[in-house]
Design a protein around this motif. Structure first.
Motif, PDB file in Angstrom:
ATOM      1  N   LYS A  78      62.376  58.427  -3.701  1.00 34.79           N
ATOM      2  CA  LYS A  78      63.223  57.813  -2.678  1.00 34.79           C
ATOM      3  C   LYS A  78      62.880  58.363  -1.292  1.00 34.79           C
ATOM      4  N   ILE A  79      62.651  59.669  -1.196  1.00 30.51           N
ATOM      5  CA  ILE A  79      62.260  60.280   0.077  1.00 30.51           C
ATOM      6  C   ILE A  79      60.935  59.693   0.553  1.00 30.51           C
ATOM      7  N   LEU A  80      59.965  59.598  -0.353  1.00 32.47           N
ATOM      8  CA  LEU A  80      58.646  59.070   0.010  1.00 32.47           C
ATOM      9  C   LEU A  80      58.729  57.618   0.464  1.00 32.47           C
ATOM     10  N   ILE A  81      59.513  56.820  -0.231  1.00 34.93           N
ATOM     11  CA  ILE A  81      59.659  55.412   0.142  1.00 34.93           C
ATOM     12  C   ILE A  81      60.357  55.293   1.488  1.00 34.93           C
ATOM     13  N   THR A  82      61.445  56.028   1.667  1.00 34.70           N
ATOM     14  CA  THR A  82      62.194  55.967   2.918  1.00 34.70           C
ATOM     15  C   THR A  82      61.333  56.391   4.099  1.00 34.70           C
ATOM     16  N   LYS A  83      60.605  57.484   3.945  1.00 33.08           N
ATOM     17  CA  LYS A  83      59.729  57.968   5.010  1.00 33.08           C
ATOM     18  C   LYS A  83      58.626  56.950   5.293  1.00 33.08           C
ATOM     19  N   GLY A  84      58.063  56.391   4.254  1.00 30.24           N
ATOM     20  CA  GLY A  84      57.021  55.383   4.419  1.00 30.24           C
ATOM     21  C   GLY A  84      57.526  54.154   5.155  1.00 30.24           C
ATOM     22  N   LEU A  85      58.746  53.732   4.843  1.00 30.96           N
ATOM     23  CA  LEU A  85      59.331  52.571   5.518  1.00 30.96           C
ATOM     24  C   LEU A  85      59.540  52.839   7.005  1.00 30.96           C
ATOM     25  N   GLU A  86      59.802  54.081   7.353  1.00 30.40           N
ATOM     26  CA  GLU A  86      59.973  54.440   8.761  1.00 30.40           C
ATOM     27  C   GLU A  86      58.651  54.403   9.522  1.00 30.40           C
ATOM     28  N   CYS A  87      57.556  54.630   8.817  1.00 33.29           N
ATOM     29  CA  CYS A  87      56.257  54.812   9.473  1.00 33.29           C
ATOM     30  C   CYS A  87      55.314  53.619   9.377  1.00 33.29           C
ATOM     31  N   ILE A  88      55.556  52.699   8.469  1.00 30.29           N
ATOM     32  CA  ILE A  88      54.587  51.621   8.246  1.00 30.29           C
ATOM     33  C   ILE A  88      54.626  50.612   9.397  1.00 30.29           C
ATOM     34  N   SER A  89      53.462  50.061   9.700  1.00 34.62           N
ATOM     35  CA  SER A  89      53.357  49.102  10.798  1.00 34.62           C
ATOM     36  C   SER A  89      52.722  47.811  10.293  1.00 34.62           C
ATOM     37  N   ASP A  90      52.789  46.779  11.126  1.00 32.86           N
ATOM     38  CA  ASP A  90      52.132  45.519  10.786  1.00 32.86           C
ATOM     39  C   ASP A  90      50.634  45.723  10.590  1.00 32.86           C
ATOM     40  N   GLU A  91      50.055  46.603  11.398  1.00 32.13           N
ATOM     41  CA  GLU A  91      48.624  46.885  11.281  1.00 32.13           C
ATOM     42  C   GLU A  91      48.291  47.504   9.923  1.00 32.13           C
ATOM     43  N   ASP A  92      49.197  48.322   9.391  1.00 33.63           N
ATOM     44  CA  ASP A  92      48.978  48.904   8.063  1.00 33.63           C
ATOM     45  C   ASP A  92      48.903  47.813   7.005  1.00 33.63           C
ATOM     46  N   TYR A  93      49.806  46.828   7.087  1.00 32.42           N
ATOM     47  CA  TYR A  93      49.781  45.710   6.141  1.00 32.42           C
ATOM     48  C   TYR A  93      48.506  44.894   6.289  1.00 32.42           C
ATOM     49  N   GLU A  94      48.097  44.663   7.523  1.00 32.45           N
ATOM     50  CA  GLU A  94      46.881  43.899   7.765  1.00 32.45           C
ATOM     51  C   GLU A  94      45.656  44.614   7.210  1.00 32.45           C
ATOM     52  N   LEU A  95      45.585  45.912   7.394  1.00 34.81           N
ATOM     53  CA  LEU A  95      44.474  46.703   6.871  1.00 34.81           C
ATOM     54  C   LEU A  95      44.458  46.666   5.343  1.00 34.81           C
ATOM     55  N   PHE A  96      45.633  46.794   4.734  1.00 34.39           N
ATOM     56  CA  PHE A  96      45.732  46.741   3.272  1.00 34.39           C
ATOM     57  C   PHE A  96      45.254  45.385   2.763  1.00 34.39           C
ATOM     58  N   ALA A  97      45.723  44.305   3.399  1.00 33.51           N
ATOM     59  CA  ALA A  97      45.338  42.957   2.975  1.00 33.51           C
ATOM     60  C   ALA A  97      43.830  42.742   3.130  1.00 33.51           C
ATOM     61  N   LYS A  98      43.263  43.258   4.213  1.00 37.71           N
ATOM     62  CA  LYS A  98      41.822  43.129   4.445  1.00 37.71           C
ATOM     63  C   LYS A  98      41.037  43.852   3.349  1.00 37.71           C
TER      64      LYS A  98
END
Length: 64
Positions: free
Chosen positions: A36-56
């Protein structure tokens, strides 16, 4: 509680963080608490660019 599959490689990383958290805090923590800590922290830090990089990267893997 909702249930989703977490692949083995990712789960091993969570387990390592669990051990690190227990040693650091010198207290008993459940793996679900650390997750839960890891997910919560990740949600605070993730950006649209992170999603785009993952999709690429995913598209590139699927080409081979």
């Amino acid at each position: 509680m909702p249930s989703k599959h977490i692949d083995d490689i990712t789960w091993r990383k969570v387990e390592k963080e669990h051990v690190k958290a227990v040693v650091t805090t010198q207290s008993s923590l459940k793996d679900t608490e650390v997750l839960k800590i890891l997910i919560t922290k990740g949600l605070e830090c993730i950006s649209d660019e992170d999603y785009e990089l993952f999709a690429k990267k995913k598209r590139e893997r699927n080409k081979t």
